[in-house]
Design a protein around this motif. Structure first.
Motif, PDB file in Angstrom:
ATOM      1  N   THR A  49       0.684  -1.150   0.023  1.00 43.05           N
ATOM      2  CA  THR A  49      -0.019  -0.060   0.067  1.00 43.05           C
ATOM      3  C   THR A  49       0.663   1.168   0.074  1.00 43.05           C
ATOM      4  O   THR A  49       0.499   2.255  -0.705  1.00 43.05           O
ATOM      5  CB  THR A  49      -0.930  -0.115   1.203  1.00 43.05           C
ATOM      6  N   TRP A  50       1.814   1.230   0.931  1.00 42.71           N
ATOM      7  CA  TRP A  50       2.630   2.603   0.877  1.00 42.71           C
ATOM      8  C   TRP A  50       4.095   2.580   0.354  1.00 42.71           C
ATOM      9  O   TRP A  50       4.714   3.586   0.378  1.00 42.71           O
ATOM     10  CB  TRP A  50       2.799   2.723   2.515  1.00 42.71           C
ATOM     11  N   GLY A  51       4.591   1.337  -0.271  1.00 41.38           N
ATOM     12  CA  GLY A  51       5.875   1.396  -0.986  1.00 41.38           C
ATOM     13  C   GLY A  51       6.847   1.844   0.092  1.00 41.38           C
ATOM     14  O   GLY A  51       6.776   1.225   1.157  1.00 41.38           O
ATOM     15  N   ASN A  52       7.797   2.691  -0.263  1.00 43.09           N
ATOM     16  CA  ASN A  52       8.794   2.988   0.639  1.00 43.09           C
ATOM     17  C   ASN A  52       8.774   4.438   1.116  1.00 43.09           C
ATOM     18  O   ASN A  52       9.675   4.903   1.672  1.00 43.09           O
ATOM     19  CB  ASN A  52      10.445   2.783   0.026  1.00 43.09           C
ATOM     20  N   ARG A  53       7.414   4.902   1.130  1.00 44.95           N
ATOM     21  CA  ARG A  53       7.361   6.335   1.466  1.00 44.95           C
ATOM     22  C   ARG A  53       6.766   6.585   3.047  1.00 44.95           C
ATOM     23  O   ARG A  53       6.599   5.635   3.742  1.00 44.95           O
ATOM     24  CB  ARG A  53       5.994   6.784   0.821  1.00 44.95           C
ATOM     25  N   VAL A  54       7.359   7.472   3.587  1.00 44.89           N
ATOM     26  CA  VAL A  54       7.143   7.903   5.058  1.00 44.89           C
ATOM     27  C   VAL A  54       6.311   9.044   5.096  1.00 44.89           C
ATOM     28  O   VAL A  54       6.938  10.104   4.493  1.00 44.89           O
ATOM     29  CB  VAL A  54       8.569   8.057   5.992  1.00 44.89           C
ATOM     30  N   ARG A  55       5.207   9.080   5.734  1.00 41.61           N
ATOM     31  CA  ARG A  55       4.472  10.182   5.930  1.00 41.61           C
ATOM     32  C   ARG A  55       4.772  10.929   7.297  1.00 41.61           C
ATOM     33  O   ARG A  55       4.939  10.165   8.243  1.00 41.61           O
ATOM     34  CB  ARG A  55       2.871   9.732   6.084  1.00 41.61           C
ATOM     35  N   LEU A  56       5.144  12.211   7.317  1.00 36.79           N
ATOM     36  CA  LEU A  56       5.549  12.772   8.593  1.00 36.79           C
ATOM     37  C   LEU A  56       4.123  13.742   9.016  1.00 36.79           C
ATOM     38  O   LEU A  56       3.443  14.560   8.278  1.00 36.79           O
ATOM     39  CB  LEU A  56       6.555  13.806   8.369  1.00 36.79           C
ATOM     40  N   HIS A  57       3.952  13.539  10.408  1.00 39.82           N
ATOM     41  CA  HIS A  57       3.096  14.535  10.974  1.00 39.82           C
ATOM     42  C   HIS A  57       3.711  15.573  11.920  1.00 39.82           C
ATOM     43  O   HIS A  57       4.761  15.062  12.571  1.00 39.82           O
ATOM     44  CB  HIS A  57       2.082  13.521  11.713  1.00 39.82           C
ATOM     45  N   PHE A  58       3.140  16.769  12.341  1.00 40.92           N
ATOM     46  CA  PHE A  58       3.871  17.444  13.346  1.00 40.92           C
ATOM     47  C   PHE A  58       2.716  17.741  14.242  1.00 40.92           C
ATOM     48  O   PHE A  58       1.599  18.188  13.919  1.00 40.92           O
ATOM     49  CB  PHE A  58       4.080  18.907  12.720  1.00 40.92           C
ATOM     50  N   LEU A  59       3.158  17.578  15.678  1.00 44.62           N
ATOM     51  CA  LEU A  59       2.158  17.764  16.722  1.00 44.62           C
ATOM     52  C   LEU A  59       2.018  18.923  17.420  1.00 44.62           C
ATOM     53  O   LEU A  59       3.420  19.415  17.742  1.00 44.62           O
ATOM     54  CB  LEU A  59       2.525  16.479  17.601  1.00 44.62           C
ATOM     55  N   LEU A  60       0.713  19.583  17.653  1.00 45.50           N
ATOM     56  CA  LEU A  60       0.965  20.898  18.223  1.00 45.50           C
ATOM     57  C   LEU A  60       0.067  20.781  19.664  1.00 45.50           C
ATOM     58  O   LEU A  60      -1.191  20.422  19.364  1.00 45.50           O
ATOM     59  CB  LEU A  60       0.192  21.987  17.409  1.00 45.50           C
ATOM     60  N   ASN A  61       0.697  20.892  20.709  1.00 47.84           N
ATOM     61  CA  ASN A  61      -0.353  21.066  21.889  1.00 47.84           C
ATOM     62  C   ASN A  61      -0.869  22.307  22.003  1.00 47.84           C
ATOM     63  O   ASN A  61      -0.229  23.279  22.534  1.00 47.84           O
ATOM     64  CB  ASN A  61       0.601  20.525  22.891  1.00 47.84           C
ATOM     65  N   ALA A  62      -2.032  22.620  21.434  1.00 47.56           N
ATOM     66  CA  ALA A  62      -2.700  23.738  21.414  1.00 47.56           C
ATOM     67  C   ALA A  62      -3.244  24.461  22.774  1.00 47.56           C
ATOM     68  O   ALA A  62      -3.604  25.689  22.947  1.00 47.56           O
ATOM     69  CB  ALA A  62      -3.510  24.126  20.446  1.00 47.56           C
ATOM     70  N   GLN A  63      -3.384  23.425  23.757  1.00 48.76           N
ATOM     71  CA  GLN A  63      -3.956  23.814  25.093  1.00 48.76           C
ATOM     72  C   GLN A  63      -3.241  22.588  26.039  1.00 48.76           C
ATOM     73  O   GLN A  63      -3.535  21.577  25.823  1.00 48.76           O
ATOM     74  CB  GLN A  63      -5.415  23.630  25.049  1.00 48.76           C
ATOM     75  N   SER A  64      -2.634  23.169  26.826  1.00 49.41           N
ATOM     76  CA  SER A  64      -2.019  22.122  27.778  1.00 49.41           C
ATOM     77  C   SER A  64      -2.381  21.843  29.120  1.00 49.41           C
ATOM     78  O   SER A  64      -2.731  22.904  29.688  1.00 49.41           O
ATOM     79  CB  SER A  64      -0.452  22.246  27.856  1.00 49.41           C
ATOM     80  N   GLY A  65      -2.584  20.823  29.785  1.00 49.02           N
ATOM     81  CA  GLY A  65      -2.948  20.403  31.262  1.00 49.02           C
ATOM     82  C   GLY A  65      -4.488  21.134  31.304  1.00 49.02           C
ATOM     83  O   GLY A  65      -5.223  20.841  30.345  1.00 49.02           O
ATOM     84  N   LEU A  66      -4.840  21.122  32.521  1.00 45.65           N
ATOM     85  CA  LEU A  66      -6.252  21.562  32.723  1.00 45.65           C
ATOM     86  C   LEU A  66      -7.338  20.759  32.270  1.00 45.65           C
ATOM     87  O   LEU A  66      -8.515  21.137  31.906  1.00 45.65           O
ATOM     88  CB  LEU A  66      -6.523  23.052  31.921  1.00 45.65           C
ATOM     89  N   CYS A  67      -7.008  19.502  32.581  1.00 44.19           N
ATOM     90  CA  CYS A  67      -7.979  18.470  31.816  1.00 44.19           C
ATOM     91  C   CYS A  67      -8.762  17.776  33.102  1.00 44.19           C
ATOM     92  O   CYS A  67      -7.771  17.485  34.152  1.00 44.19           O
ATOM     93  CB  CYS A  67      -7.275  17.409  31.164  1.00 44.19           C
ATOM     94  N   PRO A  68      -9.930  17.726  33.026  1.00 41.17           N
ATOM     95  CA  PRO A  68     -10.633  17.026  34.285  1.00 41.17           C
ATOM     96  C   PRO A  68     -10.856  15.540  34.131  1.00 41.17           C
ATOM     97  O   PRO A  68     -11.456  14.976  35.215  1.00 41.17           O
ATOM     98  CB  PRO A  68     -12.146  17.790  33.838  1.00 41.17           C
ATOM     99  N   GLU A  69     -10.214  14.922  33.225  1.00 43.70           N
ATOM    100  CA  GLU A  69     -10.110  13.552  33.208  1.00 43.70           C
ATOM    101  C   GLU A  69      -8.952  12.935  34.179  1.00 43.70           C
ATOM    102  O   GLU A  69      -8.100  13.645  34.475  1.00 43.70           O
ATOM    103  CB  GLU A  69      -9.825  12.981  31.977  1.00 43.70           C
ATOM    104  N   ASP A  70      -9.312  11.624  34.441  1.00 45.15           N
ATOM    105  CA  ASP A  70      -8.200  10.944  35.386  1.00 45.15           C
ATOM    106  C   ASP A  70      -7.541   9.993  34.669  1.00 45.15           C
ATOM    107  O   ASP A  70      -7.231   8.962  35.322  1.00 45.15           O
ATOM    108  CB  ASP A  70      -8.908  10.500  36.612  1.00 45.15           C
ATOM    109  N   CYS A  71      -7.101  10.054  33.598  1.00 43.55           N
ATOM    110  CA  CYS A  71      -6.276   9.258  32.679  1.00 43.55           C
ATOM    111  C   CYS A  71      -5.083   8.923  33.666  1.00 43.55           C
ATOM    112  O   CYS A  71      -4.141   9.590  33.603  1.00 43.55           O
ATOM    113  CB  CYS A  71      -5.950   9.335  31.322  1.00 43.55           C
ATOM    114  N   ASN A  72      -4.674   7.445  33.894  1.00 45.09           N
ATOM    115  CA  ASN A  72      -3.535   7.307  34.868  1.00 45.09           C
ATOM    116  C   ASN A  72      -2.220   7.443  34.004  1.00 45.09           C
ATOM    117  O   ASN A  72      -1.290   7.802  34.534  1.00 45.09           O
ATOM    118  CB  ASN A  72      -3.533   5.764  35.336  1.00 45.09           C
TER     119      ASN A  72
END
Length: 353
Positions: A49-72
């Motif tokens: 499907t993908w041959g020898n290609r590599v797809r790049l993604h760039f991650l932006l944390n546009a809002q950090s912390g302040l989360c009400p969830e309790d993911c361990n």
């Protein structure tokens, strides 16, 4: 132990058939002396499907912390004592600066992430405006990761120019109560289904190394297959100090590679992205992960540091892979052209492995 014919599993995968439970377990429990044969089989499936290609993604944390969830596992969780930056939604100017960096680093996709259970109206409106501004300036695809969403919210993202919505299942249905109590596995499935219903590309994966069993590793992959998820980020737990899982160090490079092999055999045509924990757990064997996987994040992660973009590009080039353009074509020309020698980095947690 009976030697498995890994190429026969590749044949089965390429034919669109699902590996049996015993075959999947065999992938995860194979001895180290069979790892290269496993990688060769997985690469055959990847290449179709993908041959020898590599797809790049760039991650932006546009809002950090302040989360009400309790993911361990999460350094941004309300129960985390990790020392991370915490800030509300970034100004549009800062988001555009991140988009500039993503384009300079040859990323095809900007992944915009905000912490929290679900976006409020004000933050959601700012996300929509930022997406429109990025799309007006750059030929970047946009992936939004905003927490739990309904179909109406997803449609508004689509209208603004978002191509993909990410919402990770994170682990199996069976193991989910062990990592979080503030939402259910079904909550996450419902968001993925809402993305599909809106006709958008689905992105969903997991975090491995959280204490799950081999069956949980398999069940997560099968759930992603059943949902027909198109893009699958595979994260390896970084036991960040201050999180509930800071003492969990279950992974080594060979275990990570066997997981990637299994996910390629169970998800033969999906984009599989080696995500958080790549540098921490694959270490000197990072490049071998590109034989089953076809995508990586370039730059840093949400609250942890990756290796430099130039190191990533050199690794890709040295192995004979080529970068992929946003249109899915091999990138022509010098992949290093315009890539800065350095840029501001996320903090690197002190993690013993």
């Amino acid at each position: 132990m009976t030697t498995v014919n890994w190429q026969s599993l590749a044949d089965k995968s390429l034919a669109g058939l699902v590996l049996s439970r015993d075959e999947a377990l065999a992938v995860l429990t194979a001895p180290d002396d069979q790892l290269l044969d496993q990688l060769a089989a997985a690469y055959r499936v990847r290449r179709a499907t993908w041959g020898n290609r590599v797809r790049l993604h760039f991650l932006l944390n546009a809002q950090s912390g302040l989360c009400p969830e309790d993911c361990n596992y999460c350094s941004q969780s309300k129960i985390s004592a990790a020392e991370i930056e915490k800030y509300p939604m970034l100004a549009q100017e800062k988001i555009l600066e991140a988009a500039d960096r993503a384009a300079a680093l040859k990323a095809g996709t900007l992944c915009m992430v905000i912490s929290g259970r679900t976006p409020g109206d004000t933050v959601f409106g700012k996300v929509l405006d930022a997406v429109k501004a990025v799309r007006a300036k750059h030929d970047l695809k946009i992936c939004a990761c905003l927490g739990l969403l309904n179909e109406e919210q997803v449609l508004r993202l689509k209208e603004a120019g978002v191509e993909t919505v990410n919402h990770n299942l994170n682990t199996s249905a069976n193991y989910t109560p062990e990592i979080v109590s503030t939402h259910t596995f079904e909550d996450r499935v419902n968001t993925v289904e809402a993305v599909k219903a809106a006709g958008m590309k689905t992105c969903s994966g997991g975090i491995l190394g959280m204490g799950e069993s081999d069956d949980d590793v398999i069940d997560l992959a099968l759930s992603l297959r059943d949902l027909d998820v198109k893009s699958v980020p595979v994260n390896f737990l970084i036991p960040v100090p201050g999180t509930s899982f800071e003492g969990r160090n279950e992974l080594d490079p060979r275990r990570c590679l066997r997981i990637l092999v299994l996910y390629r055999l169970l998800l033969p045509t999906q984009e599989i992205r080696i995500s958080g924990g790549r540098e921490v757990h694959l270490r000197s064997m990072q490049v071998m992960g590109l034989y089953p996987a076809n995508s990586i994040f370039v730059g840093d992660y949400l609250t942890t540091q990756g290796q430099t973009a130039r190191d990533d590009l050199r690794m890709i080039e040295d192995a004979g892979f080529v970068l992929e353009t946003p249109d899915g074509e091999p990138l022509e020309g010098d992949p290093f052209a315009g890539v800065p020698e350095s840029y501001p980095r996320a903090p690197l947690p002190l993690v013993e492995v």
